[in-house]
Write a protein that holds these residues in place. Structure first.
Motif, PDB file in Angstrom:
ATOM      1  N   ALA A 134       1.264  -1.129   0.306  1.00  0.00           N
ATOM      2  CA  ALA A 134       0.113   0.553   0.230  1.00  0.00           C
ATOM      3  C   ALA A 134       0.755   0.912  -0.055  1.00  0.00           C
ATOM      4  O   ALA A 134       0.862   2.094  -1.038  1.00  0.00           O
ATOM      5  N   ALA A 135       1.844   1.844   0.820  1.00  0.00           N
ATOM      6  CA  ALA A 135       2.522   2.334   0.823  1.00  0.00           C
ATOM      7  C   ALA A 135       3.327   2.329  -0.842  1.00  0.00           C
ATOM      8  O   ALA A 135       3.604   3.815  -0.707  1.00  0.00           O
ATOM      9  N   SER A 136       3.768   1.477  -1.140  1.00  0.00           N
ATOM     10  CA  SER A 136       4.421   1.774  -2.730  1.00  0.00           C
ATOM     11  C   SER A 136       3.678   1.943  -3.392  1.00  0.00           C
ATOM     12  O   SER A 136       3.520   3.003  -4.201  1.00  0.00           O
ATOM     13  N   MET A 140       4.753   6.951  -1.579  1.00  0.00           N
ATOM     14  CA  MET A 140       5.755   7.396  -0.242  1.00  0.00           C
ATOM     15  C   MET A 140       7.046   7.244   0.261  1.00  0.00           C
ATOM     16  O   MET A 140       6.226   6.146   0.612  1.00  0.00           O
ATOM     17  N   ARG A 141       7.867   7.650  -0.278  1.00  0.00           N
ATOM     18  CA  ARG A 141       8.904   6.887   0.346  1.00  0.00           C
ATOM     19  C   ARG A 141       9.215   7.174   2.125  1.00  0.00           C
ATOM     20  O   ARG A 141       9.374   6.155   2.185  1.00  0.00           O
ATOM     21  N   CYS A 144       6.919   4.163   3.531  1.00  0.00           N
ATOM     22  CA  CYS A 144       7.856   2.904   2.980  1.00  0.00           C
ATOM     23  C   CYS A 144       8.486   2.884   4.406  1.00  0.00           C
ATOM     24  O   CYS A 144       8.642   1.990   4.995  1.00  0.00           O
ATOM     25  N   ARG A 145       9.595   3.511   4.145  1.00  0.00           N
ATOM     26  CA  ARG A 145      10.598   3.107   5.791  1.00  0.00           C
ATOM     27  C   ARG A 145       9.743   3.692   7.024  1.00  0.00           C
ATOM     28  O   ARG A 145      10.281   3.110   7.561  1.00  0.00           O
ATOM     29  N   THR A 146       8.841   4.568   7.059  1.00  0.00           N
ATOM     30  CA  THR A 146       7.415   4.207   8.716  1.00  0.00           C
ATOM     31  C   THR A 146       7.181   2.842   8.562  1.00  0.00           C
ATOM     32  O   THR A 146       7.889   2.416   9.460  1.00  0.00           O
ATOM     33  N   VAL A 147       6.618   2.408   7.780  1.00  0.00           N
ATOM     34  CA  VAL A 147       6.555   1.002   8.089  1.00  0.00           C
ATOM     35  C   VAL A 147       7.300  -0.225   7.923  1.00  0.00           C
ATOM     36  O   VAL A 147       7.360  -0.770   8.823  1.00  0.00           O
ATOM     37  N   VAL A 148       8.463  -0.312   7.621  1.00  0.00           N
ATOM     38  CA  VAL A 148       9.510  -0.871   7.796  1.00  0.00           C
ATOM     39  C   VAL A 148      10.386  -0.308   9.037  1.00  0.00           C
ATOM     40  O   VAL A 148      10.887  -1.830   9.419  1.00  0.00           O
ATOM     41  N   ALA A 149       9.782   0.122   9.553  1.00  0.00           N
ATOM     42  CA  ALA A 149      10.980   0.734  10.415  1.00  0.00           C
ATOM     43  C   ALA A 149      10.382   0.095  11.706  1.00  0.00           C
ATOM     44  O   ALA A 149      10.515   0.240  13.083  1.00  0.00           O
ATOM     45  N   GLN A 150       8.724  -0.005  11.828  1.00  0.00           N
ATOM     46  CA  GLN A 150       7.813  -0.476  12.572  1.00  0.00           C
ATOM     47  C   GLN A 150       7.783  -1.440  12.564  1.00  0.00           C
ATOM     48  O   GLN A 150       7.529  -2.748  13.455  1.00  0.00           O
ATOM     49  N   LEU A 151       8.584  -2.637  11.542  1.00  0.00           N
ATOM     50  CA  LEU A 151       8.724  -4.044  11.223  1.00  0.00           C
ATOM     51  C   LEU A 151       9.577  -4.889  12.270  1.00  0.00           C
ATOM     52  O   LEU A 151      10.439  -3.982  12.975  1.00  0.00           O
ATOM     53  N   PRO A 152       8.425  -5.432  13.416  1.00  0.00           N
ATOM     54  CA  PRO A 152       9.379  -6.331  14.414  1.00  0.00           C
ATOM     55  C   PRO A 152      10.552  -7.544  13.561  1.00  0.00           C
ATOM     56  O   PRO A 152      10.705  -7.484  13.029  1.00  0.00           O
ATOM     57  N   ALA A 153      11.519  -7.376  14.165  1.00  0.00           N
ATOM     58  CA  ALA A 153      12.626  -7.712  14.548  1.00  0.00           C
ATOM     59  C   ALA A 153      12.671  -9.349  13.373  1.00  0.00           C
ATOM     60  O   ALA A 153      13.043  -9.336  12.716  1.00  0.00           O
TER      61      ALA A 153
END
Length: 164
Positions: A134-136, A140-141, A144-153
Motif C-alpha cells: 500500500a505504501a509503495s 511516499m518513500r 515506506c520507511r515508516t512501515v519498515v521501521a515498525q516491523l518487528p525484528a
C-alpha cells in the motif's frame, strides 16, 4: 501445473455427490480466486450466493470468500461481507487490505491498518506485506520507511517482506 490442479479441484467440487462442508467450500473458493476464468467466476459467484449466512461467518470460508471477491473486482460485495463479520480477525483484515491493493485502492488498505492499530491487533507477515505494498502504491518513500521501521525484528528476515 498449479492452474491445472485448481481446475481439477473445481472438477471434483462440481461432481461431489454429498453437500460440501466449509473446508471444501474454502478450497473451491481459493481455486476460483486463483483461476479467475469464466468458469471459476461462475462457480465462485454461485457459491457466494448459495452459502448460508452462518457459513459466511465461518473463519474457514470467510477468508477465501473475501479474497475471491476482491480478486474478481467485486469490492463492494467484499466490503459488505466484511461489515457483516461479527468478530473479524487479522486474517480478515489482511484479505481486505490485499484486496484493496489489488484493486488499486491502497489508501483504503492503510485505513484498515489504522483500525488494526486502534484495536491493538498483533499484525502478521501478511498484513505487513499488504502495508508495504500500500505504501509503495501511494508512492511516499517516507511512508515506506515508516512501515519498515515498525516491523518487528523477526519479520526482517522474511524473504517476501525483504523483497517488497
Amino acid at each position: 501445473s498449479e492452474m491445472c490442479i485448481r481446475d481439477r479441484a473445481l472438477d471434483l467440487f462440481e461432481t461431489m455427490n454429498e453437500p460440501p462442508n466449509n473446508e471444501i467450500h474454502g478450497i473451491a473458493l481459493t481455486a476460483c480466486a486463483s483461476l479467475r476464468n469464466e468458469r471459476a467466476i461462475a462457480i465462485g459467484s454461485r457459491l457466494y450466493r448459495d452459502l448460508r449466512k452462518d457459513a459466511k461467518n465461518d473463519t474457514i470460508v470467510i477468508g477465501p470468500l473475501l479474497n475471491m471477491l476482491m480478486k474478481f473486482g467485486q469490492v463492494k460485495d467484499a466490503e459488505h461481507l466484511f461489515s457483516q463479520i461479527r468478530q473479524p480477525t487479522v486474517a480478515h483484515y489482511g484479505a481486505m487490505m490485499h484486496g484493496y491493493n489489488t484493486n488499486h485502492q491502497p489508501k483504503l488498505a492503510w485505513t484498515l491498518f489504522d483500525t488494526l492499530k486502534q484495536k491493538n491487533f498483533v499484525l502478521n507477515d501478511s498484513v505487513h506485506f499488504a502495508l508495504i505494498n500500500a505504501a509503495s502504491q501511494i508512492g511516499m518513500r517516507s511512508l515506506c520507511r515508516t512501515v519498515v521501521a515498525q516491523l518487528p525484528a523477526h519479520c526482517r528476515n522474511n524473504l517476501k517482506l525483504n523483497n517488497a
